[in-house]
Design a protein around this motif. Structure first.
Motif, PDB file in Angstrom:
ATOM      1  N   UNK A  41       4.727  -4.930   2.018  1.00 47.88           N
ATOM      2  CA  UNK A  41       2.677  -5.265   1.689  1.00 47.88           C
ATOM      3  C   UNK A  41       3.091  -5.957   0.542  1.00 47.88           C
ATOM      4  N   UNK A  42       5.078  -6.245  -0.859  1.00 50.57           N
ATOM      5  CA  UNK A  42       4.017  -7.628  -1.274  1.00 50.57           C
ATOM      6  C   UNK A  42       3.121  -7.129  -2.659  1.00 50.57           C
ATOM      7  N   UNK A  43       2.954  -5.742  -2.908  1.00 51.84           N
ATOM      8  CA  UNK A  43       2.281  -5.673  -3.797  1.00 51.84           C
ATOM      9  C   UNK A  43       2.847  -5.790  -5.593  1.00 51.84           C
ATOM     10  N   UNK A  44       3.736  -7.110  -6.084  1.00 55.65           N
ATOM     11  CA  UNK A  44       4.056  -7.390  -7.135  1.00 55.65           C
ATOM     12  C   UNK A  44       3.514  -7.019  -8.239  1.00 55.65           C
ATOM     13  N   UNK A  45       2.318  -6.809  -8.365  1.00 51.68           N
ATOM     14  CA  UNK A  45       1.348  -6.346  -9.277  1.00 51.68           C
ATOM     15  C   UNK A  45       2.682  -4.475 -10.078  1.00 51.68           C
ATOM     16  N   UNK A  99       4.806  -3.110  -8.522  1.00 49.91           N
ATOM     17  CA  UNK A  99       5.957  -3.300  -9.043  1.00 49.91           C
ATOM     18  C   UNK A  99       6.222  -3.524 -10.331  1.00 49.91           C
ATOM     19  N   UNK A 100       5.726  -4.077 -10.985  1.00 51.33           N
ATOM     20  CA  UNK A 100       6.085  -4.811 -12.165  1.00 51.33           C
ATOM     21  C   UNK A 100       5.431  -3.671 -13.338  1.00 51.33           C
ATOM     22  N   UNK A 101       4.624  -3.100 -12.681  1.00 52.46           N
ATOM     23  CA  UNK A 101       3.993  -1.495 -13.362  1.00 52.46           C
ATOM     24  C   UNK A 101       5.302  -0.908 -13.669  1.00 52.46           C
ATOM     25  N   UNK A 102       5.448  -0.243 -12.195  1.00 57.75           N
ATOM     26  CA  UNK A 102       6.748   0.486 -12.112  1.00 57.75           C
ATOM     27  C   UNK A 102       8.167  -0.354 -12.960  1.00 57.75           C
ATOM     28  N   UNK A 103       8.352  -1.024 -13.121  1.00 53.79           N
ATOM     29  CA  UNK A 103       9.601  -1.709 -14.146  1.00 53.79           C
ATOM     30  C   UNK A 103       9.169  -1.479 -15.253  1.00 53.79           C
ATOM     31  N   UNK A 104       8.199  -1.930 -15.681  1.00 52.15           N
ATOM     32  CA  UNK A 104       7.737  -1.673 -17.517  1.00 52.15           C
ATOM     33  C   UNK A 104       7.491   0.065 -17.188  1.00 52.15           C
ATOM     34  N   UNK A 105       7.212   0.549 -17.055  1.00 46.85           N
ATOM     35  CA  UNK A 105       7.058   2.165 -16.809  1.00 46.85           C
ATOM     36  C   UNK A 105       8.344   2.773 -17.049  1.00 46.85           C
ATOM     37  N   UNK A 145      18.426  -5.169  -2.838  1.00 46.33           N
ATOM     38  CA  UNK A 145      18.190  -5.994  -1.705  1.00 46.33           C
ATOM     39  C   UNK A 145      19.420  -4.644  -0.712  1.00 46.33           C
ATOM     40  N   UNK A 146      19.229  -4.279   0.391  1.00 44.62           N
ATOM     41  CA  UNK A 146      19.498  -3.674   1.072  1.00 44.62           C
ATOM     42  C   UNK A 146      19.695  -3.979   3.059  1.00 44.62           C
ATOM     43  N   UNK A 147      20.214  -4.252   3.393  1.00 44.98           N
ATOM     44  CA  UNK A 147      20.407  -4.541   5.272  1.00 44.98           C
ATOM     45  C   UNK A 147      19.309  -5.297   4.877  1.00 44.98           C
ATOM     46  N   UNK A 148      19.457  -6.546   4.290  1.00 40.51           N
ATOM     47  CA  UNK A 148      18.425  -7.813   4.870  1.00 40.51           C
ATOM     48  C   UNK A 148      17.449  -7.504   4.450  1.00 40.51           C
ATOM     49  N   UNK A 149      16.659  -6.449   4.132  1.00 38.61           N
ATOM     50  CA  UNK A 149      15.683  -6.238   3.399  1.00 38.61           C
ATOM     51  C   UNK A 149      15.500  -6.573   1.885  1.00 38.61           C
ATOM     52  N   UNK A 150      14.549  -7.176   1.268  1.00 40.90           N
ATOM     53  CA  UNK A 150      14.648  -7.476   0.069  1.00 40.90           C
ATOM     54  C   UNK A 150      12.999  -8.048  -0.814  1.00 40.90           C
ATOM     55  N   UNK A 151      12.965  -7.388  -2.130  1.00 40.15           N
ATOM     56  CA  UNK A 151      12.317  -8.098  -3.235  1.00 40.15           C
ATOM     57  C   UNK A 151      12.153  -9.105  -3.460  1.00 40.15           C
ATOM     58  N   UNK A 152      11.434  -9.790  -3.983  1.00 42.98           N
ATOM     59  CA  UNK A 152      11.715 -11.299  -5.309  1.00 42.98           C
ATOM     60  C   UNK A 152      10.905 -11.037  -5.376  1.00 42.98           C
ATOM     61  N   UNK A 153      10.459 -11.231  -6.655  1.00 34.46           N
ATOM     62  CA  UNK A 153       9.606 -12.023  -7.762  1.00 34.46           C
ATOM     63  C   UNK A 153       9.328 -13.507  -7.241  1.00 34.46           C
TER      64      UNK A 153
END
Length: 240
Positions: A210-214, A216-222, A232-240
């Protein structure tokens, strides 16, 4: 024995706050959520000699990142991991309200659906089959009227069973299109590697798509993870 923590979620105007006030009475306090101007209501109640802390989450129509209210409700369920999340529905507007229930069920298994305002529904000739709805959703469903204090004992008994693990809900999971399901499957191993079992893997994968960067950043911080660029798995990725 410690107190169980209960979250109350629901759309605006479902009678959620009425239920909160009925359960907690004078044993409640209000303030603001940390770093937010949104009001926070927290209280306590006793049932079968067991203490419960209950938090009235902001009324929302979804749990994405479209507003402060939505972020607060979502973050509490994900990061605070309440023992039970009670989703309050308006019996006169079930179809509209069920969207939020399905979103909560993607985030946690410990869900109780509370169908409120059954007195208003009856006046309009609306009947809710709690048993059938429970079988369809895979979670307990209890009908109440918070205003008239109808069905409250059954609700509290059900919350107790789920909190203690005596009753284990198995929430229905929404199935998306084949293409989305393939992308979810592709992302899940990378999400699992990054977060282990800290968060619901399928739900995080959906939020990535869904592109919910906000979020995902919070997940990282916690969780104090490395960059989400690692996923990055099987050609599917998320980049900030």
């Amino acid at each position: 024995m410690g107190k169980y923590r209960i979250a109350l979620a629901g759309n605006p105007n479902t009678g959620k706050s009425t239920l909160f006030n009925t359960l907690t009475g004078l044993r409640q306090h209000t303030g603001n959520w940390t770093g937010k101007t949104v009001a926070k209501a927290e209280g306590e109640y006793l049932h079968n000699e067991q203490g419960y802390i209950i938090v009235d989450l902001p009324g929302t129509y979804s749990l994405h990142s479209n507003s402060a209210d939505e972020e607060i409700a979502r973050d509490y369920i994900i990061f605070e991991k309440p023992d039970v999340t009670v989703v309050v529905l308006d019996a006169t507007a079930m179809e509209r309200n069920l969207n939020l229930a399905l979103q909560v069920m993607e985030m946690t298994n410990n869900v109780v659906v509370c169908v409120n305002l059954i007195d208003e529904a009856e006046k309009k000739g609306i009947t809710v089959d709690a048993g059938k709805l429970s079988r369809s959703l895979g979670v307990p469903v209890v009908k109440i009227s918070a205003r008239n204090k109808t069905g409250l004992k059954q609700l509290l008994d059900t919350i107790e069973l789920v909190a203690k693990g005596t009753l284990e809900p198995k929430p229905y999971q929404v199935r998306y299109s084949d293409s989305i399901e393939k992308m979810i499957t592709a992302l899940e191993p990378g999400v699992k590697k990054l977060f282990q079992d800290a968060y619901p893997i399928r739900w995080v994968a959906l939020r990535m798509l869904d592109g919910d960067k906000s979020l995902l950043e919070t997940l990282q911080q916690n969780y104090k993870t490395p960059s989400m660029k690692e996923v990055f798995v099987n050609g599917v990725s998320f980049s900030q």
